[in-house]
Structure formats: structure tokens, C-alpha cells
Design a protein around this motif. Structure first.
Motif, short mmCIF file in Angstrom:
data_model
loop_
_atom_site.label_atom_id
_atom_site.label_comp_id
_atom_site.label_asym_id
_atom_site.label_seq_id
_atom_site.Cartn_x
_atom_site.Cartn_y
_atom_site.Cartn_z
N ASP A 60 4.37 11.72 10.37
CA ASP A 60 4.62 13.10 9.95
C ASP A 60 3.90 13.30 8.62
O ASP A 60 3.31 12.36 8.08
CB ASP A 60 6.13 13.31 9.82
N PRO A 61 3.91 14.52 8.07
CA PRO A 61 3.11 14.77 6.86
C PRO A 61 3.41 13.80 5.71
O PRO A 61 2.50 13.39 4.99
CB PRO A 61 3.48 16.21 6.47
N ALA A 62 4.68 13.43 5.53
CA ALA A 62 5.02 12.55 4.40
C ALA A 62 4.47 11.14 4.63
O ALA A 62 4.00 10.49 3.69
CB ALA A 62 6.53 12.52 4.20
N VAL A 63 4.52 10.67 5.86
CA VAL A 63 3.92 9.37 6.18
C VAL A 63 2.42 9.42 5.90
O VAL A 63 1.84 8.47 5.37
CB VAL A 63 4.19 9.00 7.67
N ARG A 64 1.81 10.57 6.21
CA ARG A 64 0.36 10.68 6.00
C ARG A 64 -0.01 10.81 4.52
O ARG A 64 -1.10 10.43 4.12
CB ARG A 64 -0.19 11.88 6.80
N THR A 65 0.90 11.34 3.71
CA THR A 65 0.63 11.42 2.27
C THR A 65 0.49 10.03 1.67
O THR A 65 -0.35 9.79 0.81
CB THR A 65 1.79 12.13 1.53
N ARG A 66 1.34 9.11 2.10
CA ARG A 66 1.39 7.79 1.47
C ARG A 66 0.68 6.69 2.27
O ARG A 66 0.07 5.80 1.69
CB ARG A 66 2.86 7.34 1.28
N SER B 97 0.87 -1.18 0.00
CA SER B 97 0.00 0.00 0.00
C SER B 97 0.90 1.22 0.00
O SER B 97 1.67 1.42 -0.93
CB SER B 97 -0.99 -0.06 1.16
N HIS C 145 4.96 21.06 14.38
CA HIS C 145 4.26 19.80 14.14
C HIS C 145 4.53 19.32 12.71
O HIS C 145 4.83 18.15 12.47
CB HIS C 145 2.77 19.99 14.39
N HIS D 47 -8.83 15.11 6.24
CA HIS D 47 -9.78 16.05 5.64
C HIS D 47 -11.18 15.43 5.57
O HIS D 47 -12.16 16.07 5.93
CB HIS D 47 -9.29 16.48 4.26
N GLN E 240 4.90 2.74 3.79
CA GLN E 240 5.57 3.45 4.88
C GLN E 240 6.09 2.50 5.95
O GLN E 240 6.95 2.86 6.75
CB GLN E 240 4.63 4.50 5.50
N MET F 113 -2.40 0.74 -4.69
CA MET F 113 -2.55 2.21 -4.70
C MET F 113 -3.20 2.75 -5.97
O MET F 113 -3.41 3.93 -6.10
CB MET F 113 -1.17 2.87 -4.52
N GLY G 215 -4.29 12.81 11.79
CA GLY G 215 -3.41 13.97 11.60
C GLY G 215 -2.18 13.94 12.47
O GLY G 215 -1.31 14.81 12.34
N ARG G 216 -2.11 12.97 13.38
CA ARG G 216 -0.93 12.87 14.24
C ARG G 216 -0.16 11.57 14.01
O ARG G 216 0.75 11.23 14.76
CB ARG G 216 -1.34 13.01 15.70
N PRO H 294 4.08 16.31 0.28
CA PRO H 294 5.41 15.85 0.70
C PRO H 294 5.49 14.33 0.75
O PRO H 294 4.58 13.68 1.27
CB PRO H 294 5.55 16.43 2.11
N VAL H 295 6.55 13.79 0.21
CA VAL H 295 6.79 12.34 0.22
C VAL H 295 8.27 12.12 0.45
O VAL H 295 9.11 12.84 -0.11
CB VAL H 295 6.37 11.71 -1.14
N GLY I 91 8.78 15.44 10.68
CA GLY I 91 9.41 14.41 9.84
C GLY I 91 10.71 14.85 9.21
O GLY I 91 11.25 14.16 8.36
#
Ligand SMILES: Cc1cc2nc3c(=O)[nH]c(=O)nc-3n(C[C@H](O)[C@H](O)[C@H](O)COP(=O)(O)OP(=O)(O)OC[C@H]3O[C@@H](n4cnc5c(N)ncnc54)[C@H](O)[C@@H]3O)c2cc1C
Ligand code: FES
Ligand code: FES
Lengths: 262, 164
Positions: A97-103, A28, B128, A79, A31, A51, A93-94, B56-57, B132
Motif C-alpha cells: 500500500d502507499p505507506a509500504v511504498r514510501t519506506r 532498510s 487503491h 515515478h 517494512q 537509509m 505501484g502495486r 504516508p508512513v 493500507g
């Protein structure tokens, strides 16, 4: 990293056919899987990416429940669930980090059942149903211990249905090097019951804290938790914290979550 | 070996890759875009951060083949073609948001993504978001100040290190 073939089916039927073959594993968001491949902890002959399958993506309200399809990323859930189930959106959302959440996806997370993963706590506390390519399994019967689930070979998670609580809170005490939970507690308050689940703390993965559920169902207040603490038996003790520390932090997270909702 | 076709910094590229080829290796070895750094084996440090369709990736945690058909932006695509630094890059320079510079490409890429989603983030939101991206030098303080400046906000704390 050992070499493998990558397949990118666009329908679930095609993916399942491929996964039925020897040596094939689902991919998937990668990550979890890509770092473990890099560490040569797995040696698949073929990865079947989930994916590119539209029917595995999306979030919808079904009556009193929120259905999240397996390929939905953490970022999409932040969202998509914001108005319907804010406690779950906040949890998503926690994650990392943002990149982990993107994928990263909910299906991958639930299937992996890392002992410190976030979604299993929400699934157990709300009494969610895990949908697989073959059946529906109650969360209580799905998570079977450290990286263990009820999934059979070739079976994939296609979605999770969460009953939507009146109110919920996720308090996560992070281990700052990994961003996973050192101890985290999800509290879900429904009309007639309260669900409480702990993640990050136990060697057997996320679990329901039934004494806390009983106390809070009777009286939803921090005071009702007077004297309640998690037994240290079976809790993780590692370089980041001992079992006593995790027990203590789980108690603190529980009280913070209840205070936020009471 | 299979081909992968994608857009990198606005240019269409096709590369031959193995199934296991990571996007970061294709960028660095295949295309010579060595601004995307590799700082760990565990997908935790964020030095390899790129944007894939604007999000971001970590380029070390996605297979090159999984990026088929996407638009990838690396640190090399952040400045204007004539070399003029982006607002974020300029703020990192002005506010000393770097020391050794190893983490900086990832920091700049992450910050670029943050400001496109949230143009005026609070200090807590900045910290926050950048969870990463690891920096072993700065202690993060000047990085946060740089992000505040890049978003048109007053940088926190003293002005002692402000650009002259
Ligand atoms: C730096 C970092 C921090 C993180 N922090 C957190 C955190 O705080 N909380 C948290 O919960 N998680 C955290 N994670 C893990 C993250 O949420 C992963 O995205 C998630 O555990 C796995 O999802 P994935 O989609 O990436 O799955 P993958 O990595 O692609 O797959 C994971 C495993 O599940 C199998 N699989 C994948 N999809 C399915 C499916 N649909 N059905 C059956 N099997 C499947 C794969 O074969 C593999 O064995 C973190 C990861 C990183 C790298
Ligand atoms: S090199 Fe990608 S996260 Fe460290
Ligand atoms: S400036 Fe050296 S790691 Fe950040």
C-alpha cells in the motif's frame, strides 16, 4: 521487541565495516524487518540502517537496461521508472500500500526473497543482474528458495540492473489481507525472447515458467498457451488457497498479461 | 539513551528513545499524541498512519530514530489551530465516513496524502490508495464518498446519507 542499537552510517564503506561485526544486521525500509522484530522473530544486537546512504539511492538508464540502486524505495521507482520501464513502475505501484511504498526498498525486498514478493518475478523474467557489495549475480543464481538468496553474511544488495523489455506486464492476484500476491505473473517481451516468472505460488519462491517462455517465444499469443498449466507439485497450499487454486490463478494471470501485450 | 530531534505538527521536539522505540510509541507515550492509533502487530491496518515529510508512513513500522530530522504530521496536526476541521475531516463527518472511529485518524491522514498528490482521484484510485487502511465498521462505502466530497467531486451512489 528486544532492544538493539541503531547505527546510521552515511557511506557504504562505513556500513559494510559495521555489518562485518558480529550481531549486526542491515535495516532498510523496515517494512518486513520491523514487524518481524515486533514478533520477536529476530534478535539483532545492532541494526545498521542503509537509509541515510546517498550512494545507494537512485535510478538510471544504462544502455538497454535500467539500474535501480538498492536503497531506492518502491515509491521512488514508481515515478523514476515510469517513462523508461513502465511495466516495472506499475509493479512497484502495486506493492503493498502507499505507506509500504514510501519506506520499502528494492534492496530489502530482493534480499528478503519472500515467496510472494513482486520484484523477484520482474528480475527473473527480464534476466536481471543483482549487484551486491561484493559481486554481481544473475537473478537465476540469486534467488535460492524460500527466503533464501545467494547473499553471504555481511553482504548487501546495492542495486538491480533490469534489461528493459519492449513491453511487459505484471498481473497480480492479491491476497487482500496482506496485499501480497496469491499468484502473480510477470511477462517480459524482448526482440528475440520472452521471459515469464511467477511469484506467490511456489514454496520455493518466485520462479521462471519455462514452458510458457518457450511457447510465447515461438508465438506471442494467448492461443499459443492452449493446454498449458502449472503443475501443482510444490505450490503453496494454505488457508488462502490450495495448490490447485494457485496453479489455476497463475494460468489466468499469465493469459491476462499476454492478452494485455499481444 | 540516544536523543532524536524532529518536527511534530510544526513544533521541534527532542526526545530520549531506545534503539527499538517505534515512532508510534514516541508519539503516543512520549508526546501524548494518542490520536495515532495502534490496531495491529503486523503493520497492516494503517490505524497508525502519519505523514513523514508529507508521505504516508505507518508509525508502527519506523523506528523513532529513523525519523530524525523529518517533519511528522499526526492527526492532531491536521485541523487548523483553532480547531476548524480540515476539508477531509469535515467530509468524513458530513458523509458518515466513520462509525466507531478507530480507523479514522489513519484514514484522514492517508486521504490528506492522496489529495496532495492527486487532487481529483477516481473512485478506483481512492480504493487503491486506501488499501493500507483497514476499517472494520463502515464497509468503506461512505469513506470513499467522503474522499470524493473532500476532493470536490460528486459522491458516488445515493444521496440518502448526505449531511442535512
Ligand atoms: C502490509 C504489507 C504489504 C506488503 N506487500 C508486498 C507486496 O505486495 N509485494 C512485495 O513485494 N512486498 C510486499 N511487502 C514487503 C515490502 O515490499 C518490503 O518493503 C520489502 O519486502 C522489504 O524491504 P525493506 O526495505 O522494507 O527491508 P527491511 O524490512 O528493512 O529488511 C528486510 C530484510 O532484508 C535485509 N536487508 C535489508 N536491506 C538489505 C540490503 N540492501 N541488502 C541485504 N539485506 C538487506 C534485512 O536485514 C531484513 O532481513 C509488504 C509489506 C507490508 C508490511
Ligand atoms: S498499528 Fe500500524 S499498521 Fe496497524
Ligand atoms: S469506523 Fe470503526 S474501524 Fe473504521
Amino acid at each position: 521487541m528486544y532492544d538493539f542499537e541503531l547505527a546510521r552510517p552515511t557511506t557504504l564503506a562505513e556500513a559494510l565495516e559495521m555489518l562485518a561485526e558480529e550481531g549486526s544486521d542491515p535495516l532498510s525500509g523496515g517494512q518486513t524487518l520491523i514487524p518481524s522484530l515486533r514478533a520477536r522473530l529476530a534478535m539483532p544486537e545492532r541494526l545498521v540502517s542503509l537509509m541515510h546512504i546517498d550512494e545507494l539511492k537512485g535510478i538510471e538508464q544504462r544502455g538497454d537496461a535500467l539500474h535501480v540502486k538498492g536503497g531506492t524505495t518502491h515509491a521512488q521507482l514508481v515515478h523514476g521508472a515510469y517513462d523508461i520501464f513502465p511495466g516495472l513502475a506499475s509493479l512497484a505501484g502495486r506493492i503493498g500500500d502507499p505507506a509500504v511504498r514510501t519506506r520499502g526498498t528494492i534492496g530489502g525486498s530482493v534480499a528478503n526473497n519472500d515467496p510472494a514478493a513482486c520484484y523477484p518475478a520482474a528480475a527473473l523474467a527480464t534476466g536481471a543482474t543483482i549487484h551486491t557489495s561484493q559481486r554481481e549475480v544473475a537473478a537465476d543464481d540469486f534467488f535460492l528458495g524460500l527466503f533464501e538468496t545467494a547473499l553471504e553474511e555481511g553482504e548487501i544488495v546495492t542495486g538491480v540492473t533490469f534489461p528493459i523489455p519492449q513491453a511487459s506486464a505484471y498481473e497480480k492476484f492479491i491476497q487482500p489481507a496482506s496485499h501480497f500476491a496469491l499468484a502473480a505473473v510477470f511477462v517480459a517481451r524482448f526482440d528475440t525472447r520472452v521471459g515469464v516468472a511467477v511469484t506467490g505460488a511456489s514454496e520455493d519462491g518466485a520462479f521462471r515458467w519455462k514452458e510458457a517462455e518457450a511457447a510465447l517465444t515461438e508465438d506471442f499469443s494467448v492461443a499459443a498457451l492452449e493446454g498449458l498449466s502449472l503443475p501443482e507439485q510444490g505450490l503453496i497450499a494454505d488457508v488462502h488457497g490450495g495448490a490447485d487454486y494457485r496453479a489455476r490463478m497463475a494460468g489466468v494471470m499469465l493469459r491476462r498479461a499476454v492478452a494485455a501485450l499481444a | 539513551m540516544p536523543d532524536v530531534t524532529l518536527s511534530v505538527n510544526g513544533q521541534d521536539v527532542t526526545q530520549q528513545v531506545e534503539g527499538r522505540t517505534l515512532l508510534v510509541d514516541m508519539l503516543r507515550r512520549g508526546l501524548g499524541l494518542t490520536g495515532t492509533h495502534v490496531g495491529c502487530d503486523t503493520s497492516q491496518c494503517g490505524a497508525c498512519m502519519v505523514l513523514v515529510d508529507g508521505a504516508p508512513v505507518k508509525a508502527c513500522s519506523i523506528l523513532a530514530l529513523e525519523a530524525e530530522g523529518t517533519e511528522v504530521t499526526t492527526i492532531e496536526g491536521i485541523a487548523a489551530p483553532d480547531g476548524t476541521l480540515s476539508t477531509v475531516q469535515q467530509a468524513f463527518q458530513d458523509y458518515h465516513g466513520l462509525q466507531c472511529g478507530f480507523c479514522t485518524p489513519g484514514m484522514v491522514v492517508s486521504t490528506t496524502a492522496l489529495l496532495s498528490e492527486n487532487p481529483k482521484p477516481s473512485e478506483a484510485e481512492i480504493r487503491h490508495w486506501l488499501e493500507g487502511n483497514f476499517c472494520r465498521c463502515t464497509g468503506y462505502h461512505n469513506i470513499v464518498r467522503a474522499v470524493q466530497a473532500a476532493s470536490g467531486q460528486e459522491p458516488a451512489g445515493t444521496k440518502a446519507v448526505e449531511a442535512n
